[in-house]
Write a protein that holds these residues in place. Structure first.
Motif, PDB file in Angstrom:
ATOM      1  N   ILE A 243      13.686  17.865 -37.095  1.00  0.00           N
ATOM      2  CA  ILE A 243      13.206  16.491 -37.227  1.00  0.00           C
ATOM      3  C   ILE A 243      12.516  16.283 -38.573  1.00  0.00           C
ATOM      4  O   ILE A 243      12.475  15.150 -39.089  1.00  0.00           O
ATOM      5  CB  ILE A 243      12.263  16.125 -36.055  1.00  0.00           C
ATOM      6  CG1 ILE A 243      11.998  14.621 -36.018  1.00  0.00           C
ATOM      7  CG2 ILE A 243      10.984  16.924 -36.121  1.00  0.00           C
ATOM      8  CD1 ILE A 243      13.215  13.775 -35.751  1.00  0.00           C
ATOM      9  N   GLU A 244      12.021  17.351 -39.186  1.00  0.00           N
ATOM     10  CA  GLU A 244      11.324  17.211 -40.464  1.00  0.00           C
ATOM     11  C   GLU A 244      12.257  16.691 -41.554  1.00  0.00           C
ATOM     12  O   GLU A 244      11.903  15.783 -42.321  1.00  0.00           O
ATOM     13  CB  GLU A 244      10.719  18.559 -40.888  1.00  0.00           C
ATOM     14  CG  GLU A 244       9.558  19.030 -40.027  1.00  0.00           C
ATOM     15  CD  GLU A 244      10.003  19.698 -38.735  1.00  0.00           C
ATOM     16  OE1 GLU A 244      11.240  19.934 -38.583  1.00  0.00           O
ATOM     17  OE2 GLU A 244       9.168  19.954 -37.861  1.00  0.00           O
ATOM     18  N   THR A 245      13.460  17.246 -41.629  1.00  0.00           N
ATOM     19  CA  THR A 245      14.427  16.786 -42.633  1.00  0.00           C
ATOM     20  C   THR A 245      14.821  15.345 -42.380  1.00  0.00           C
ATOM     21  O   THR A 245      14.955  14.538 -43.313  1.00  0.00           O
ATOM     22  CB  THR A 245      15.672  17.701 -42.625  1.00  0.00           C
ATOM     23  OG1 THR A 245      15.289  19.016 -43.045  1.00  0.00           O
ATOM     24  CG2 THR A 245      16.753  17.173 -43.552  1.00  0.00           C
ATOM     25  N   ILE A 246      14.990  14.991 -41.125  1.00  0.00           N
ATOM     26  CA  ILE A 246      15.372  13.627 -40.768  1.00  0.00           C
ATOM     27  C   ILE A 246      14.274  12.641 -41.137  1.00  0.00           C
ATOM     28  O   ILE A 246      14.521  11.611 -41.764  1.00  0.00           O
ATOM     29  CB  ILE A 246      15.704  13.548 -39.261  1.00  0.00           C
ATOM     30  CG1 ILE A 246      16.982  14.348 -38.964  1.00  0.00           C
ATOM     31  CG2 ILE A 246      15.851  12.098 -38.803  1.00  0.00           C
ATOM     32  CD1 ILE A 246      17.270  14.516 -37.488  1.00  0.00           C
ATOM     33  N   VAL A 247      13.046  12.950 -40.771  1.00  0.00           N
ATOM     34  CA  VAL A 247      11.924  12.057 -41.059  1.00  0.00           C
ATOM     35  C   VAL A 247      11.725  11.902 -42.563  1.00  0.00           C
ATOM     36  O   VAL A 247      11.449  10.804 -43.055  1.00  0.00           O
ATOM     37  CB  VAL A 247      10.637  12.576 -40.372  1.00  0.00           C
ATOM     38  CG1 VAL A 247       9.401  11.871 -40.932  1.00  0.00           C
ATOM     39  CG2 VAL A 247      10.721  12.372 -38.865  1.00  0.00           C
ATOM     40  N   SER A 248      11.876  12.982 -43.290  1.00  0.00           N
ATOM     41  CA  SER A 248      11.733  12.915 -44.747  1.00  0.00           C
ATOM     42  C   SER A 248      12.750  11.949 -45.351  1.00  0.00           C
ATOM     43  O   SER A 248      12.428  11.169 -46.261  1.00  0.00           O
ATOM     44  CB  SER A 248      11.919  14.316 -45.347  1.00  0.00           C
ATOM     45  OG  SER A 248      11.849  14.273 -46.749  1.00  0.00           O
ATOM     46  N   SER A 249      13.966  11.968 -44.817  1.00  0.00           N
ATOM     47  CA  SER A 249      15.001  11.052 -45.298  1.00  0.00           C
ATOM     48  C   SER A 249      14.664   9.608 -44.941  1.00  0.00           C
ATOM     49  O   SER A 249      14.827   8.698 -45.758  1.00  0.00           O
ATOM     50  CB  SER A 249      16.359  11.441 -44.703  1.00  0.00           C
ATOM     51  OG  SER A 249      17.360  10.526 -45.086  1.00  0.00           O
ATOM     52  N   VAL A 250      14.176   9.403 -43.727  1.00  0.00           N
ATOM     53  CA  VAL A 250      13.828   8.047 -43.279  1.00  0.00           C
ATOM     54  C   VAL A 250      12.720   7.458 -44.145  1.00  0.00           C
ATOM     55  O   VAL A 250      12.743   6.268 -44.483  1.00  0.00           O
ATOM     56  CB  VAL A 250      13.407   8.066 -41.802  1.00  0.00           C
ATOM     57  CG1 VAL A 250      12.886   6.701 -41.362  1.00  0.00           C
ATOM     58  CG2 VAL A 250      14.583   8.481 -40.918  1.00  0.00           C
ATOM     59  N   MET A 277      11.014   7.085 -34.159  1.00  0.00           N
ATOM     60  CA  MET A 277      10.029   6.045 -33.829  1.00  0.00           C
ATOM     61  C   MET A 277       8.628   6.636 -33.695  1.00  0.00           C
ATOM     62  O   MET A 277       7.635   6.038 -34.124  1.00  0.00           O
ATOM     63  CB  MET A 277      10.434   5.353 -32.531  1.00  0.00           C
ATOM     64  CG  MET A 277      11.684   4.501 -32.643  1.00  0.00           C
ATOM     65  SD  MET A 277      11.429   2.974 -33.565  1.00  0.00           S
ATOM     66  CE  MET A 277      10.475   2.033 -32.375  1.00  0.00           C
ATOM     67  N   GLU A 278       8.548   7.827 -33.115  1.00  0.00           N
ATOM     68  CA  GLU A 278       7.246   8.466 -32.907  1.00  0.00           C
ATOM     69  C   GLU A 278       6.628   8.969 -34.214  1.00  0.00           C
ATOM     70  O   GLU A 278       5.407   8.962 -34.370  1.00  0.00           O
ATOM     71  CB  GLU A 278       7.405   9.643 -31.937  1.00  0.00           C
ATOM     72  CG  GLU A 278       7.691   9.233 -30.496  1.00  0.00           C
ATOM     73  CD  GLU A 278       8.010  10.409 -29.595  1.00  0.00           C
ATOM     74  OE1 GLU A 278       7.947  10.238 -28.363  1.00  0.00           O
ATOM     75  OE2 GLU A 278       8.339  11.500 -30.115  1.00  0.00           O
ATOM     76  N   GLU A 279       7.492   9.407 -35.137  1.00  0.00           N
ATOM     77  CA  GLU A 279       6.974  10.089 -36.318  1.00  0.00           C
ATOM     78  C   GLU A 279       7.136   9.315 -37.625  1.00  0.00           C
ATOM     79  O   GLU A 279       6.555   9.699 -38.642  1.00  0.00           O
ATOM     80  CB  GLU A 279       7.646  11.464 -36.440  1.00  0.00           C
ATOM     81  CG  GLU A 279       7.401  12.342 -35.215  1.00  0.00           C
ATOM     82  CD  GLU A 279       7.926  13.755 -35.369  1.00  0.00           C
ATOM     83  OE1 GLU A 279       7.880  14.269 -36.511  1.00  0.00           O
ATOM     84  OE2 GLU A 279       8.359  14.332 -34.364  1.00  0.00           O
TER      85      GLU A 279
END
Length: 323
Positions: A243-250, A277-279
């Motif tokens: 999820i870290e890579t995904i959130v960084s992209s978002v 949504m949470e992060e």
């Protein structure tokens, strides 16, 4: 680097790990002389013999149960289920035994089993041989879920899965077996739980799995001609999820489209969207959009099947809708 097919990458990973560790063996229906329904085990029987490349009866509950027992007693079985649809026949062995035995025995028992299986549609195999059921297993603690999209990822992830001490469901898409890609000739591993940015971009993040990675990349190339810069992320491992890579992209693009072939309701896209949504809610400039399979059994008719499974045009429309 050598350009090989996805099926050849799987075959290489199996062969290398069998040479590396005498405890690794393969089992499944027609995997020996026939080389498996998709040819992924071709040649292994001739090299390693019947002890380590074992044909099984048409009894998924029986041979998956056998593989679990072999894993608990020190072996490293790689069991092939022809289609992920057939996991429904052996859910107790996977969900109640393989996934839970290490916990039930207080960590004293390891269950290093890899279940290789084939998912997805696109070949007109109808409703009982075309499903994408990864969300069933993402829901279960104790089992890891891997969905490689390229030959490079398939080989590196399978080698890591075989060496892992926990159960791994390794889902290969039947349409991808003939896809070619560059694969290093030397040994390499890809860690489970690490996403890959297949295409960097700044306007929208597309998170896609398995075959949909290729359709997302194709869509991104077409949209680039219109000045839309799409970042494509392949989680590669759905559990654990990076999820870290995904959130960084978002945080960079502020917009998200999630693409998977499985039915939309209860699919992994819902879990990924919720985690975003949470992060990273405050970074979103538009609602998250999901592109997924229709909530219907997969039709046998090829034209109807195409309607039910996300196509490149659907991804393009979704991307434009969030911009």
């Amino acid at each position: 680097m050598a350009e090989i097919t996805y099926a050849q990458a799987i075959n290489q990973a199996l062969r290398e790990e069998m040479l590396n560790d005498s405890k690794v063996f393969c089992m499944g229906e027609d995997i020996a002389l026939h080389g498996g329904i998709f040819g992924a085990t071709r040649g292994l029987f001739k090299e390693f013999g019947a002890e380590r490349v074992r044909n099984t009866p048409i009894s998924e509950a029986g041979f998956i149960g056998t593989a679990v027992g072999a894993a608990v007693t020190g072996m490293r079985p790689v069991a092939e289920l022809m289609y992920i649809d057939f996991t429904a026949v052996c859910m107790d062995q996977i969900v109640n035994q393989a996934a839970k035995l290490r916990y039930m025995f207080g960590g004293k028992a390891k269950v290093p089993i890899v279940i290789r299986t084939q998912g997805g549609g696109g070949r007109g195999n109808a409703a009982q041989h075309s499903q994408s059921l990864e969300a069933w297993f993402v829901h279960i603690p104790g089992i890891k879920v891997v969905m490689p999209a390229t030959p490079y990822d398939a080989k590196g992830l399978l080698k890591s899965a075989i060496r892992d001490d926990d159960p791994v469901l390794f889902i290969e898409h039947k349409i991808l077996y003939s896809v070619k890609g560059d694969v290093p000739e030397g040994e390499y591993l890809i860690p489970l739980g690490k996403a890959d940015i297949k295409r960097p971009g700044k306007d929208v993040t597309v998170i896609a799995t398995s075959l949909m990675v290729h359709r997302a990349l194709s869509a991104a190339e077409k949209l680039a001609k219109e000045g839309i810069d799409v970042e494509v992320i392949d989680p590669r491992t759905l559990k654990p999820l990076d999820i870290e890579t995904i959130v960084s992209s978002v945080k960079k693009t502020n917009r998200v489209v999630i693409v998977h072939e499985a039915h939309k309701t209860g699919g992994v896209g819902a879990e990924i969207a919720t985690r975003i949504m949470e992060e990273a809610f405050d970074y979103l400039d538009a609602p998250i959009k999901r592109v997924a399979g229709m909530d219907v059994p997969i039709p046998y008719n090829m034209e109807l099947e195409k309607i039910c499974i996300p196509q490149e045009e659907d991804i393009i429309d979704a991307i434009k809708s969030v911009l």
